[in-house]
Design a protein around this motif. Structure first.
Motif, PDB file in Angstrom:
ATOM      1  N   GLY A 126       1.002   6.809  -6.751  1.00 17.96           N
ATOM      2  CA  GLY A 126      -0.240   7.508  -7.084  1.00 17.96           C
ATOM      3  C   GLY A 126      -0.112   9.008  -6.913  1.00 17.96           C
ATOM      4  O   GLY A 126      -0.563   9.779  -7.772  1.00 17.96           O
ATOM      5  N   VAL A 127       0.520   9.437  -5.832  1.00 17.46           N
ATOM      6  CA  VAL A 127       0.733  10.872  -5.605  1.00 17.46           C
ATOM      7  C   VAL A 127       1.659  11.448  -6.671  1.00 17.46           C
ATOM      8  O   VAL A 127       1.401  12.524  -7.227  1.00 17.46           O
ATOM      9  CB  VAL A 127       1.312  11.121  -4.197  1.00 17.46           C
ATOM     10  CG1 VAL A 127       1.760  12.573  -4.049  1.00 17.46           C
ATOM     11  CG2 VAL A 127       0.276  10.777  -3.131  1.00 17.46           C
ATOM     12  N   CYS A 165      -2.382   3.302  -9.845  1.00 13.56           N
ATOM     13  CA  CYS A 165      -2.275   2.814  -8.462  1.00 13.56           C
ATOM     14  C   CYS A 165      -2.459   1.303  -8.413  1.00 13.56           C
ATOM     15  O   CYS A 165      -1.688   0.587  -7.759  1.00 13.56           O
ATOM     16  CB  CYS A 165      -3.315   3.496  -7.581  1.00 13.56           C
ATOM     17  SG  CYS A 165      -3.022   5.260  -7.307  1.00 13.56           S
ATOM     18  N   VAL A 174       0.815  -1.216   0.000  1.00 12.63           N
ATOM     19  CA  VAL A 174       0.000   0.000   0.000  1.00 12.63           C
ATOM     20  C   VAL A 174       0.850   1.268   0.000  1.00 12.63           C
ATOM     21  O   VAL A 174       0.582   2.193  -0.778  1.00 12.63           O
ATOM     22  CB  VAL A 174      -0.985   0.001   1.195  1.00 12.63           C
ATOM     23  CG1 VAL A 174      -1.587   1.396   1.414  1.00 12.63           C
ATOM     24  CG2 VAL A 174      -2.108  -1.005   0.949  1.00 12.63           C
ATOM     25  N   PRO A 175       1.905   1.380   0.838  1.00 11.78           N
ATOM     26  CA  PRO A 175       2.690   2.629   0.845  1.00 11.78           C
ATOM     27  C   PRO A 175       3.304   2.973  -0.510  1.00 11.78           C
ATOM     28  O   PRO A 175       3.237   4.129  -0.944  1.00 11.78           O
ATOM     29  CB  PRO A 175       3.772   2.351   1.901  1.00 11.78           C
ATOM     30  CG  PRO A 175       3.144   1.361   2.820  1.00 11.78           C
ATOM     31  CD  PRO A 175       2.339   0.474   1.916  1.00 11.78           C
ATOM     32  N   THR A 225       2.288   1.990  -3.396  1.00 15.86           N
ATOM     33  CA  THR A 225       1.183   2.286  -4.304  1.00 15.86           C
ATOM     34  C   THR A 225       0.723   3.726  -4.140  1.00 15.86           C
ATOM     35  O   THR A 225       0.513   4.447  -5.127  1.00 15.86           O
ATOM     36  CB  THR A 225       0.010   1.329  -4.043  1.00 15.86           C
ATOM     37  OG1 THR A 225       0.434  -0.013  -4.284  1.00 15.86           O
ATOM     38  CG2 THR A 225      -1.165   1.644  -4.952  1.00 15.86           C
ATOM     39  N   LEU A 226       0.558   4.172  -2.901  1.00 18.03           N
ATOM     40  CA  LEU A 226       0.142   5.551  -2.638  1.00 18.03           C
ATOM     41  C   LEU A 226       1.207   6.545  -3.089  1.00 18.03           C
ATOM     42  O   LEU A 226       0.883   7.605  -3.636  1.00 18.03           O
ATOM     43  CB  LEU A 226      -0.145   5.734  -1.145  1.00 18.03           C
ATOM     44  CG  LEU A 226      -1.349   4.961  -0.593  1.00 18.03           C
ATOM     45  CD1 LEU A 226      -1.468   5.176   0.905  1.00 18.03           C
ATOM     46  CD2 LEU A 226      -2.631   5.380  -1.302  1.00 18.03           C
ATOM     47  N   LEU A 227       2.467   6.203  -2.879  1.00 19.75           N
ATOM     48  CA  LEU A 227       3.563   7.091  -3.289  1.00 19.75           C
ATOM     49  C   LEU A 227       3.562   7.289  -4.803  1.00 19.75           C
ATOM     50  O   LEU A 227       3.673   8.420  -5.293  1.00 19.75           O
ATOM     51  CB  LEU A 227       4.901   6.502  -2.832  1.00 19.75           C
ATOM     52  CG  LEU A 227       6.147   7.348  -3.136  1.00 19.75           C
ATOM     53  CD1 LEU A 227       6.068   8.684  -2.419  1.00 19.75           C
ATOM     54  CD2 LEU A 227       7.410   6.592  -2.728  1.00 19.75           C
ATOM     55  N   TRP A 281      -5.634   7.372 -13.097  1.00 18.96           N
ATOM     56  CA  TRP A 281      -4.967   7.413 -11.806  1.00 18.96           C
ATOM     57  C   TRP A 281      -5.220   6.124 -11.023  1.00 18.96           C
ATOM     58  O   TRP A 281      -4.291   5.544 -10.450  1.00 18.96           O
ATOM     59  CB  TRP A 281      -5.464   8.616 -10.994  1.00 18.96           C
ATOM     60  CG  TRP A 281      -4.806   8.734  -9.656  1.00 18.96           C
ATOM     61  CD1 TRP A 281      -3.564   9.239  -9.392  1.00 18.96           C
ATOM     62  CD2 TRP A 281      -5.338   8.310  -8.398  1.00 18.96           C
ATOM     63  NE1 TRP A 281      -3.290   9.166  -8.042  1.00 18.96           N
ATOM     64  CE2 TRP A 281      -4.372   8.596  -7.412  1.00 18.96           C
ATOM     65  CE3 TRP A 281      -6.544   7.726  -8.014  1.00 18.96           C
ATOM     66  CZ2 TRP A 281      -4.568   8.308  -6.058  1.00 18.96           C
ATOM     67  CZ3 TRP A 281      -6.746   7.439  -6.673  1.00 18.96           C
ATOM     68  CH2 TRP A 281      -5.772   7.722  -5.717  1.00 18.96           C
TER      69      TRP A 281
END
Length: 204
Positions: free
Chosen positions: A29-30, A60, A22-23, A25-27, A56
């Motif tokens: 995505g941002v 992700c 998850v981390p 993936t979020l990084l 987007w």
């Protein structure tokens, strides 16, 4: 709270595997959101926010998928352990050290060689659901994906993934091929159905 999350990450469960990626993936995505925002502003592009959202989400999802299936199985577990303990002890599986499963689980169950227990069901359902979003997103992010070539993609993508997994020390599993194929195809036709309903709704 963080201890509980860390313990879940290292549990080896399906949820734990998901939480480990998850981390990153979020990084990603941002980073992608910032990239698109800058590009849109500089080039003054006409924006379809629905298309941007789908792209987007696809980025992700694809980041998470790649980290779940195309990196050594113990990589992220080792990374989080090292970060928590403050020691660089990242281990990699040996190439071609995984096994082979060339007989579908369903056949093994029918022959009495395997019991369809909860873990087996979780594995089978998980491999189907993991690739369903891929089939769903493809027609929204690429106009080249249609009803003729989705079948080729649904065969090619799982085969390439299984071959790469074998090279990085993970196993080659015929169940993965079948269920990933089914997930991609089902996801695609769900997306087609959504598109048809959207067109009909606009026409009213």
């Amino acid at each position: 709270m963080f201890d509980a999350i860390y313990q879940m990450m290292q549990s080896g469960s399906t949820l734990g595997s998901f939480l480990r990626v998850v981390p990153i993936t979020l990084l990603v995505g941002v980073g992608y959101a910032v990239y698109r925002w800058v590009k849109i502003k500089r080039q003054r592009l006409t924006v379809s926010w629905f298309s941007e959202l789908m792209r987007w989400l696809f980025v992700c999802y694809l980041t998470g998928l790649v980290n779940l299936v195309l990196v050594p199985g113990n990589l992220w577990g080792s990374i989080w352990y090292s970060l928590r303990m403050g020691a660089a002890e990242i281990e990699f599986d040996q190439p071609f050290s995984g096994g082979f499963n060339l007989v579908p689980t369903l056949v093994k169950c029918l022959l009495g060689e395997l019991t369809l227990g909860s873990w087996v069901k979780e594995m089978l359902v998980g491999n189907l659901l993991m690739f369903l979003p891929l089939g769903f997103f493809l027609p929204f992010v690429s106009e080249r994906v249609d009803r003729r070539n989705i079948w080729k993609l649904a065969v090619l993508i799982p085969v390439v993934i299984e071959v790469i997994q074998l090279m990085i020390g993970r196993s080659f599993d015929v169940d993965d091929l079948l269920l990933n194929f089914a997930g991609i195809v089902i996801g695609y036709f769900v997306a087609v159905g959504v598109k048809v309903l959207a067109v009909k709704a606009k026409g009213k």
